[in-house]
Design a protein around this motif. Structure first.
Motif, PDB file in Angstrom:
ATOM      1  N   ILE A   9      23.166  -4.758  26.917  1.00  0.00           N
ATOM      2  CA  ILE A   9      23.798  -4.316  28.156  1.00  0.00           C
ATOM      3  C   ILE A   9      22.749  -4.211  29.250  1.00  0.00           C
ATOM      4  N   ILE A  11      21.897  -2.671  33.082  1.00  0.00           N
ATOM      5  CA  ILE A  11      22.267  -1.669  34.074  1.00  0.00           C
ATOM      6  C   ILE A  11      21.418  -1.912  35.314  1.00  0.00           C
ATOM      7  N   ARG A 117      32.720  -1.237  23.510  1.00  0.00           N
ATOM      8  CA  ARG A 117      33.545  -0.908  24.680  1.00  0.00           C
ATOM      9  C   ARG A 117      33.328   0.536  25.108  1.00  0.00           C
ATOM     10  N   VAL A 120      30.006   0.779  26.958  1.00  0.00           N
ATOM     11  CA  VAL A 120      30.102   0.181  28.296  1.00  0.00           C
ATOM     12  C   VAL A 120      30.887   1.104  29.231  1.00  0.00           C
ATOM     13  N   ALA A 121      31.959   1.686  28.716  1.00  0.00           N
ATOM     14  CA  ALA A 121      32.774   2.586  29.540  1.00  0.00           C
ATOM     15  C   ALA A 121      31.983   3.828  29.933  1.00  0.00           C
ATOM     16  N   LEU A 123      28.705   4.194  30.135  1.00  0.00           N
ATOM     17  CA  LEU A 123      27.661   3.828  31.093  1.00  0.00           C
ATOM     18  C   LEU A 123      28.258   3.510  32.462  1.00  0.00           C
ATOM     19  N   GLY A 124      29.412   2.842  32.458  1.00  0.00           N
ATOM     20  CA  GLY A 124      30.065   2.491  33.714  1.00  0.00           C
ATOM     21  C   GLY A 124      30.508   3.707  34.502  1.00  0.00           C
ATOM     22  N   ASP A 125      30.859   4.784  33.792  1.00  0.00           N
ATOM     23  CA  ASP A 125      31.252   6.021  34.468  1.00  0.00           C
ATOM     24  C   ASP A 125      30.058   6.713  35.123  1.00  0.00           C
ATOM     25  N   ASP A 128      25.973   2.436  38.288  1.00  0.00           N
ATOM     26  CA  ASP A 128      26.496   1.239  38.934  1.00  0.00           C
ATOM     27  C   ASP A 128      25.837  -0.005  38.330  1.00  0.00           C
ATOM     28  N   VAL A 130      26.791  -2.029  35.701  1.00  0.00           N
ATOM     29  CA  VAL A 130      26.738  -2.121  34.233  1.00  0.00           C
ATOM     30  C   VAL A 130      27.477  -3.379  33.799  1.00  0.00           C
ATOM     31  N   ARG A 131      26.827  -4.221  32.984  1.00  0.00           N
ATOM     32  CA  ARG A 131      27.507  -5.406  32.470  1.00  0.00           C
ATOM     33  C   ARG A 131      27.017  -5.749  31.072  1.00  0.00           C
ATOM     34  N   ARG A 163      40.857 -10.292  34.154  1.00  0.00           N
ATOM     35  CA  ARG A 163      40.751  -8.837  34.094  1.00  0.00           C
ATOM     36  C   ARG A 163      42.130  -8.174  34.104  1.00  0.00           C
TER      37      ARG A 163
END
Length: 213
Positions: A9, A11, A117, A120-121, A123-125, A128, A130-131, A163
């Motif tokens: 991942i 960031i 998942r 990723v969720a 980290l995404g919360d 900015d 995050v992929r 998406r």
């Protein structure tokens, strides 16, 4: 027994990460980061190595020299938000951490895709940019099974279609939404939806299956 899932991942903006800041200041890549959280209460000690001629502007103490690199050590409050801690709090231990251009790259093995998942969720919360860079199955020695999918091969419309179809359960069985319902949500004709979806899937299959033309 399942061999698990290997994930990497990226960031782009990992908050107040000292190592990411050091990599940006030094204009260098940092490939080795060691962390120890079993010391004093509330304190995490970290070390990283960077080229000895690099300019490190963060508050860190040089503790060793090796192979043309200087090892720096710093301490941080355990309560400060940290991407590495967040991954391990979500489930999997980190296998590798590197920093470059002010961002972080985190690699780990998860039990399954659902755990990836969740990471990723989480980290995404918190951050900015995050992929998911790569996702692979198999043993560590089976590097050929790891696949890096370049999302830039997809147009912005194709990404949007994929998406929304995913969010509405189009790819589930039984389907959460059919093609007409997804198209209505997107405000496009059903034929346009299926055209964009087919083009996007073809590009992804080509990358995943390593099809050469």
């Amino acid at each position: 027994m399942s061999e698990g899932v290997r994930a990497q991942i990226e960031i782009a903006s990992p908050g107040e990460c000292p190592v990411a800041a050091a990599a940006a200041d030094a204009d260098a890549r940092i490939d080795r980061i060691d962390r120890a959280s079993g010391g004093r209460d509330g304190v995490v000690t970290e070390e990283f190595a960077v080229d000895s001629d690099a300019d490190v502007a963060i508050e860190a103490t040089p503790v060793a020299e090796r192979d043309g690199q200087t090892v720096y050590r710093f301490e941080r409050d355990r309560t400060e938000p940290c991407a590495c801690d967040l991954v391990e709090q979500t489930g999997p231990p980190l296998a590798d951490v590197s920093a470059a251009d002010g961002g972080l790259e985190l690699s780990f093995r998860a039990v399954d895709v659902a755990e990836v998942r969740a990471v990723v969720a989480a980290l995404g919360d918190a951050f900015d940019g995050v992929r998911l860079r790569s996702l692979g199955h198999g043993s560590d020695a089976d590097d050929a099974d790891a696949v890096l999918v370049d999302r830039s091969v997809l147009t912005e419309r194709q990404r949007r279609v994929l998406r929304r179809a995913y969010e509405l359960g189009y790819f589930e069985y039984p389907k959460g939404a059919n093609a007409s319902e997804v198209a209505d949500e997107l405000g496009i004709a059903r034929s346009t939806f299926t055209e964009h979806l087919a083009a996007a899937q073809s590009k992804l299959y080509e990358a995943i299956l390593s099809i050469e033309r």
